[in-house]
Motif scaffolding. Sequence first.
Motif, PDB file in Angstrom:
ATOM      1  N   VAL A   1       3.395   5.775  -3.008  1.00  0.00           N
ATOM      2  CA  VAL A   1       4.645   6.690  -3.600  1.00  0.00           C
ATOM      3  C   VAL A   1       4.905   6.479  -5.098  1.00  0.00           C
ATOM      4  O   VAL A   1       5.173   7.309  -5.682  1.00  0.00           O
ATOM      5  N   ARG A   2       4.818   5.416  -5.753  1.00  0.00           N
ATOM      6  CA  ARG A   2       4.964   4.991  -7.058  1.00  0.00           C
ATOM      7  C   ARG A   2       4.050   4.955  -8.225  1.00  0.00           C
ATOM      8  O   ARG A   2       4.116   5.147  -9.183  1.00  0.00           O
ATOM      9  N   SER A   3       2.624   5.001  -7.909  1.00  0.00           N
ATOM     10  CA  SER A   3       1.524   4.803  -8.554  1.00  0.00           C
ATOM     11  C   SER A   3       0.797   6.167  -8.802  1.00  0.00           C
ATOM     12  O   SER A   3       0.531   6.709  -7.567  1.00  0.00           O
TER      13      SER A   3
ATOM     14  N   LEU B   1      -5.330   3.740  -5.515  1.00  0.00           N
ATOM     15  CA  LEU B   1      -6.455   3.125  -4.788  1.00  0.00           C
ATOM     16  C   LEU B   1      -6.959   1.748  -5.348  1.00  0.00           C
ATOM     17  O   LEU B   1      -6.914   1.513  -6.763  1.00  0.00           O
ATOM     18  N   THR B   2      -6.999   0.690  -4.789  1.00  0.00           N
ATOM     19  CA  THR B   2      -7.261  -0.457  -5.168  1.00  0.00           C
ATOM     20  C   THR B   2      -8.782  -0.804  -4.306  1.00  0.00           C
ATOM     21  O   THR B   2      -9.053  -0.314  -3.281  1.00  0.00           O
ATOM     22  N   GLY B   3      -9.270  -2.078  -4.692  1.00  0.00           N
ATOM     23  CA  GLY B   3     -10.253  -2.591  -3.679  1.00  0.00           C
ATOM     24  C   GLY B   3     -11.591  -2.242  -4.301  1.00  0.00           C
ATOM     25  O   GLY B   3     -11.885  -1.628  -5.318  1.00  0.00           O
TER      26      GLY B   3
ATOM     27  N   VAL C   1       0.773  -1.202  -0.100  1.00  0.00           N
ATOM     28  CA  VAL C   1       0.127   0.054  -0.118  1.00  0.00           C
ATOM     29  C   VAL C   1       0.909   1.326   0.075  1.00  0.00           C
ATOM     30  O   VAL C   1       0.768   2.177  -0.714  1.00  0.00           O
ATOM     31  N   ALA C   2       1.868   1.270   0.928  1.00  0.00           N
ATOM     32  CA  ALA C   2       2.894   2.513   0.997  1.00  0.00           C
ATOM     33  C   ALA C   2       3.591   2.663  -0.311  1.00  0.00           C
ATOM     34  O   ALA C   2       3.757   3.690  -0.925  1.00  0.00           O
ATOM     35  N   SER C   3       3.842   1.311  -1.060  1.00  0.00           N
ATOM     36  CA  SER C   3       4.801   1.678  -2.442  1.00  0.00           C
ATOM     37  C   SER C   3       3.742   2.205  -3.543  1.00  0.00           C
ATOM     38  O   SER C   3       4.183   2.905  -4.240  1.00  0.00           O
TER      39      SER C   3
END
Length: 241
Positions: free
Chosen positions: A191-193, A197-199, A186-188
């Motif tokens: 920062v990177r995307s 948000l998913t789910g 989640v943290a990655s």
Amino acid sequence: MGQVPSEDAPYLLVGDGRLSRHLRHYFDLEGIRWRLWARATRRPLEGALGGARAVLLLIADDALEGFLARHADPAGPPWIHCSGSLVTPLAAGVHPLMSFGDELYEHDRYRRIPFVCDRGATPFAELFPRLSNPHFEIEPAERPLYHALCAMAGNFTTLLWQRAFAAFEVRLGLPRAVLHPYLEQVASNLVRSASPLTGPLARGDHRTLERHLAALEGDPFHAVYSSFVAAHRAIARKEAP
């Protein structure tokens, strides 16, 4: 504010809490001189002010304005507070945008801490000429919003993760470590995307959201979940073409 004394003069740190401990450690790593004043020392503050390069006021936010009103002297060394939301003509606001835990950090982590300062106040480079940290300025009137966003992003997510860890262990009988890879990803993603948000919120799975709310009935976080769903939908409507 008064003139900044020589670069070799020590900083006076007022308060011995967690932030003070971290800043003292960082100053030691950088070879910056400091001295400490705290109520527990039972020494008059006025006697500690002499020869200080600047005064870093590191006490509870609610106590800052009263303390400054009693002790800050415009003719003396500059006063600096590290509150994210307070705006006062008696001290420069220099907020370290970081969460400070119980354990001290390695040198490089301290050097990467961004500091957010008041636009129009004494510049960061003048207050801390030996620190190479990234630093930014915002309008003083925007400080409450800035800090509210910091609190939501950091403190509120901490409450959510603490709730998940506790429920996994107590209610579900799962080790808290089973959540660690998920937390790291989640943290990655954040920062990177560009679309982290998913789910079910991201997918628009309304029935799943309803089942979640039903499972949380009677839980203090039921209202939290519901408010997040409402906030996400409001943002989606606002951003819709």
